[in-house]
Design a protein around this motif. Structure first.
Motif, short mmCIF file in Angstrom:
data_model
loop_
_atom_site.label_atom_id
_atom_site.label_comp_id
_atom_site.label_asym_id
_atom_site.label_seq_id
_atom_site.Cartn_x
_atom_site.Cartn_y
_atom_site.Cartn_z
N VAL A 43 7.35 -0.21 5.51
CA VAL A 43 6.69 -1.51 5.43
C VAL A 43 5.51 -1.38 4.46
CG1 VAL A 43 5.52 -3.37 6.67
CG2 VAL A 43 7.36 -2.07 7.78
N LEU A 44 5.49 -2.30 3.50
CA LEU A 44 4.46 -2.26 2.45
C LEU A 44 3.67 -3.57 2.47
CD1 LEU A 44 3.37 -0.65 -0.02
CD2 LEU A 44 5.00 -1.95 -1.42
N ASN A 45 2.34 -3.45 2.61
CA ASN A 45 1.44 -4.59 2.48
C ASN A 45 0.76 -4.50 1.12
OD1 ASN A 45 0.92 -6.13 5.30
ND2 ASN A 45 1.43 -3.98 5.68
N PHE A 46 0.82 -5.62 0.33
CA PHE A 46 0.23 -5.58 -0.99
C PHE A 46 -0.35 -6.95 -1.35
CE2 PHE A 46 4.70 -6.45 -1.27
CZ PHE A 46 4.83 -7.46 -2.21
N ASP A 47 -1.23 -6.95 -2.31
CA ASP A 47 -1.92 -8.16 -2.74
C ASP A 47 -1.49 -8.53 -4.15
OD1 ASP A 47 -4.44 -9.28 -4.38
OD2 ASP A 47 -4.56 -9.97 -2.28
N VAL A 48 -1.11 -9.78 -4.30
CA VAL A 48 -0.76 -10.30 -5.63
C VAL A 48 -1.59 -11.56 -5.86
CG1 VAL A 48 1.05 -11.20 -7.10
CG2 VAL A 48 1.56 -9.37 -5.48
N ASN A 49 -2.57 -11.42 -6.73
CA ASN A 49 -3.43 -12.56 -7.08
C ASN A 49 -4.05 -13.20 -5.84
OD1 ASN A 49 -2.83 -12.25 -9.85
ND2 ASN A 49 -0.93 -13.44 -9.60
N GLY A 50 -4.53 -12.37 -4.92
CA GLY A 50 -5.20 -12.88 -3.74
C GLY A 50 -4.28 -13.24 -2.59
#
Length: 268
Positions: A43-50
């Motif tokens: 499981v990957l949590n990531f941020d794209v442009n907020g």
């Protein structure tokens, strides 16, 4: 398992290995304690442009059984053959091959499905060797057992006598000057060649006196010859023996004889 991320900013990672163990490392390693099929979840949590996004994937992996390798190998004395025994548990696997690495620069591979095997090996000299046995299954799973294997040295026999010649009965002092590269000599067995023997179990006593009782008389040229043998035992129970052929010469004493002529006379 590993994932190469091409996202903007990684916030967190979560691994579930399917056996109750988890990790938050980027590229973790994991050892499975049991065989079977396990579902690995990433499981990957990531941020794209907020914006926080979550993605995940799953993959099944199969953990095949591995043999549990063990060996029986008793230390030996120099010039003996080592008898090596595989004492392995198949652990629900199929053994495909065995490789013995003897630690002296040589090895041998046995292609066999037998759970256990035996082999003989002769080492070139005394010393300590890293003995290793590896079993490989038909699926490529392997296990290895190792042992520090000792080839114990033999005593190097050497001895002297304070004299090599006797006239009639007499005592001779024998002294052991044997050496051993490691360990110590703990027992000496002397055979004096005349039917008499003695064993010295005190390692500090390296000399022994023996009386040759031959006492016959006759021609001065008559002689007996005795071969002396010494057997030494080390603290590793390694035994070496050597002899000096006809080390002792024992000559008979002459018989004094004389005559008187005439055997009687008159005094006037």
């Amino acid at each position: 398992s590993s994932i190469v991320d091409e996202t903007a900013t990684i916030l967190s990672r979560y691994w579930d290995f399917g056996d109750g163990i988890t990790s938050t490392l980027e590229n973790p390693s994991h050892i499975y304690e049991n065989t079977g099929i396990f579902t690995v979840t990433y499981v990957l949590n990531f941020d794209v442009n907020g914006t926080t996004l979550i993605d995940s994937m799953q993959k099944d992996i199969t953990i095949y059984p591995t043999p549990i390798v063990a060996m029986l190998a008793e230390n030996i004395c120099d010039q003996e053959q080592a008898f090596l025994v595989s004492n392995t548990a198949a652990n629900n696997s199929i053994i495909d091959s065995w490789t013995w690495t003897f630690g002296d620069g040589t090895d041998t591979t046995i292609i066999s499905h037998e759970v256990n095997n035996t082999i003989y090996h002769r080492y070139p000299q005394a010393g300590a060797y890293d003995l290793e046995l590896m079993a490989v299954t038909d699926l490529g799973c392997r296990d290895t057992a190792s042992k520090n294997f000792m080839v114990n040295p033999l005593p190097q026999i050497s001895f002297v006598a304070d004299t090599n010649v006797l006239c009639g009965t007499g005592s001779i002092l024998f002294t052991d000057s044997s050496q051993i590269t490691s360990g110590s000599i703990v027992e000496r067995h002397w055979d004096f060649g005349d039917g008499n023997m003695t064993t010295l179990s005190d390692p500090l006593i390296d000399s022994v006196s023996h009386e040759y009782a031959f006492a016959s008389t006759g021609s001065a040229s008559a002689a007996e010859y005795f071969t002396v043998t010494l057997s030494n035992t080390s603290d590793s129970n390694c035994v070496a023996t050597d002899s000096v052929v006809e080390m002792i010469s024992q000559y008979s004493l002459p018989i004094p004889m004389f005559t008187v002529e005439p055997d009687s006379t008159a005094i006037t």
